[in-house]
Enzyme design. Structure first.
Site, PDB file in Angstrom:
ATOM      1  N   ASP A  36       0.807  -1.228   0.000  1.00 10.77           N
ATOM      2  CA  ASP A  36       0.000   0.000   0.000  1.00 10.77           C
ATOM      3  C   ASP A  36       0.836   1.273   0.000  1.00 10.77           C
ATOM      4  O   ASP A  36       0.325   2.351   0.289  1.00 10.77           O
ATOM      5  CB  ASP A  36      -0.954   0.005   1.197  1.00 10.77           C
ATOM      6  CG  ASP A  36      -0.225  -0.045   2.533  1.00 10.77           C
ATOM      7  OD1 ASP A  36       0.986  -0.363   2.539  1.00 10.77           O
ATOM      8  OD2 ASP A  36      -0.862   0.207   3.564  1.00 10.77           O
ATOM      9  N   GLU A  37       2.105   1.184  -0.388  1.00 12.48           N
ATOM     10  CA  GLU A  37       2.960   2.362  -0.441  1.00 12.48           C
ATOM     11  C   GLU A  37       3.910   2.264  -1.626  1.00 12.48           C
ATOM     12  O   GLU A  37       4.435   1.186  -1.917  1.00 12.48           O
ATOM     13  CB  GLU A  37       3.769   2.523   0.858  1.00 12.48           C
ATOM     14  CG  GLU A  37       2.924   2.725   2.111  1.00 12.48           C
ATOM     15  CD  GLU A  37       3.771   2.912   3.356  1.00 12.48           C
ATOM     16  OE1 GLU A  37       5.000   3.120   3.217  1.00 12.48           O
ATOM     17  OE2 GLU A  37       3.219   2.840   4.456  1.00 12.48           O
TER      18      GLU A  37
END
Length: 415
Positions: free
Chosen positions: A109-110
């Site tokens: 998620d990054e």
């Protein structure tokens, strides 16, 4: 060391990613407070992800399910869907790549991107185009917070400053600026132990940290990373060195009704094969294999030697030896809450150093080739159609393809 005089990096952090994907994929959840849990209908477990609405009631990662229901009676608790999260991750990468090249994927998620001259002139427009494309091509329930700064460390810090769905820009000329509003442990790299070290050295605020010197932080960190941390915080063009691969492993919290030693062994067997497959895909061999068992009031762990191998047979043989040891000390009617397996003491497959006292045998080479053939057939059909021994995913769903906070799951994890 070079010190940029303009923005160079953008960091994108998806807000409450796992819960947001669930909300986007399942219309019945939209607008609700959501908590993601390991498996369905379980009360003796914890929330492993929560959306902003749930967090507003005090529900966080690690909150017990019963406590989450007390804090937020209307919370929707949904079992994790690792394959769904992996598909959403890949879709989001494609959409972002259509707007700006991705420099590095940091986790599921990054991610971080390098900015070109045009993007630096109008960073707000770039952020808006990315957000708009996600809404249009993926959906409005998955949002991201964006940070832009002279380097990746500062861009990551900026991405956390205005969540959810925010944009924070840290121009070089503005530093330290808004950094001084943060707490020390808001800074990536300052964990609980490092916070204690800093405080012991009289560093109690980000302003104190800013006013240190590179050699001072090198001494507090105990290595060159402290000095690199100082330069990154002050806006220099510092990139973290790629961490060396330490192990290939999987862990699993067992459902409350699947915690006997026999059931734990079945889970650990599948997790072991999953880890061995990952190791082969990345071209490593292991010299050691470990098993960890967590019970309510005690733990057990053991280690077995591997002869620089990565085949399923060698890994499962090591697992069986460790379970034989474990069963001699497990208490009657032991309830095993969590199992973890790992291959470690790694070497690249092309750089293996064979043991002169115990060289590979024809049998071990055959098992290595068997695993290679199994991988080829399973890859052809994108499923586990061949395995050594039984392959029955245990009750509760996944085996190996769980929520991965620190690594990007492979599509093969879901086979």
């Amino acid at each position: 060391m070079r010190k940029p005089d303009t923005l160079e990096c953008m960091y994108i952090d998806f807000d409450g990613f796992f819960a947001a994907v669930e909300e986007q994929a399942r219309p019945r959840l939209r607008g609700a407070a959501i908590g993601v849990i390991p498996f369905e209908h379980a009360t003796a477990t914890i929330v492993i992800a929560a959306n902003a609405r749930a967090k507003a009631f005090g529900v966080r990662t690690g909150t017990a399910v019963l406590e989450a229901r007390r804090l937020c009676p209307d919370i929707q608790l949904v079992p994790q869907s690792p394959e769904l999260y992996a598909r959403a991750h890949r879709k989001l990468l494609l959409e972002i790549e259509a707007v700006v090249p991705i420099d590095v994927v940091c986790s599921i998620d990054e991610l971080a991107c390098l900015l070109d001259a045009g993007d630096r002139e109008n960073p707000q427009d770039l952020a808006q185009r990315i957000k708009a494309r996600i809404v249009e091509r993926v959906g409005p329930y998955i949002t991201c917070s964006i940070g832009m700064a002279p380097n990746r460390q500062l861009a990551k810090i900026a991405s956390d400053m205005d969540k959810p769905n925010g944009l924070t820009i840290l121009q070089p000329d503005d530093l330290p600026g808004r950094l001084l509003d943060l707490k020390l442990d808001d800074i990536p790299g300052v964990g609980r132990r490092m916070l204690a070290r800093l405080q012991d050295a009289g560093i109690w605020s980000v302003e104190d940290l800013w006013n240190t010197q590179p050699k001072q932080l090198r001494a507090l960190w105990g290595n060159v990373n402290g000095e690199r941390f100082w330069y990154a915080l002050h806006g220099y063009a510092v990139q973290a060195e790629k961490a060396a691969r330490a192990m290939f492993g999987h862990g699993r919290v067992l459902p409350p009704d699947q915690r006997s030693p026999d059931e734990a062994f079945a889970y650990s067997r599948l997790l072991t094969v999953k880890a061995a497959r990952r190791m082969r895909r990345e071209g490593y061999v292991a010299r050691r294999f470990g098993l960890w068992l967590d019970m309510k009031d005690h733990k057990w762990s053991g280690e077995a030697r591997l002869h620089e191998s990565n085949d399923d047979h060698a890994s499962m043989a090591a697992l069986s030896r460790l379970w034989e040891e474990a069963r001699t000390v497990l208490r009657p009617l032991s309830r095993i809450i969590r199992v973890h397996v790992a291959h470690y003491d790694l070497a690249l497959e092309g750089h293996r150093q064979l043991d002169l006292l115990e060289p590979p045998t024809p049998q071990s080479e055959r098992w290595r080739r068997v695993s290679e053939v199994i991988d080829e057939v399973n890859a052809k059909y994108a499923a586990t159609v061949i395995s050594q021994g039984p392959w029955t995913p245990p009750p509760g769903g996944y085996a190996g393809a769980k929520i991965a906070f620190s690594r990007i799951p492979d599509i093969e994890d879901s086979w």
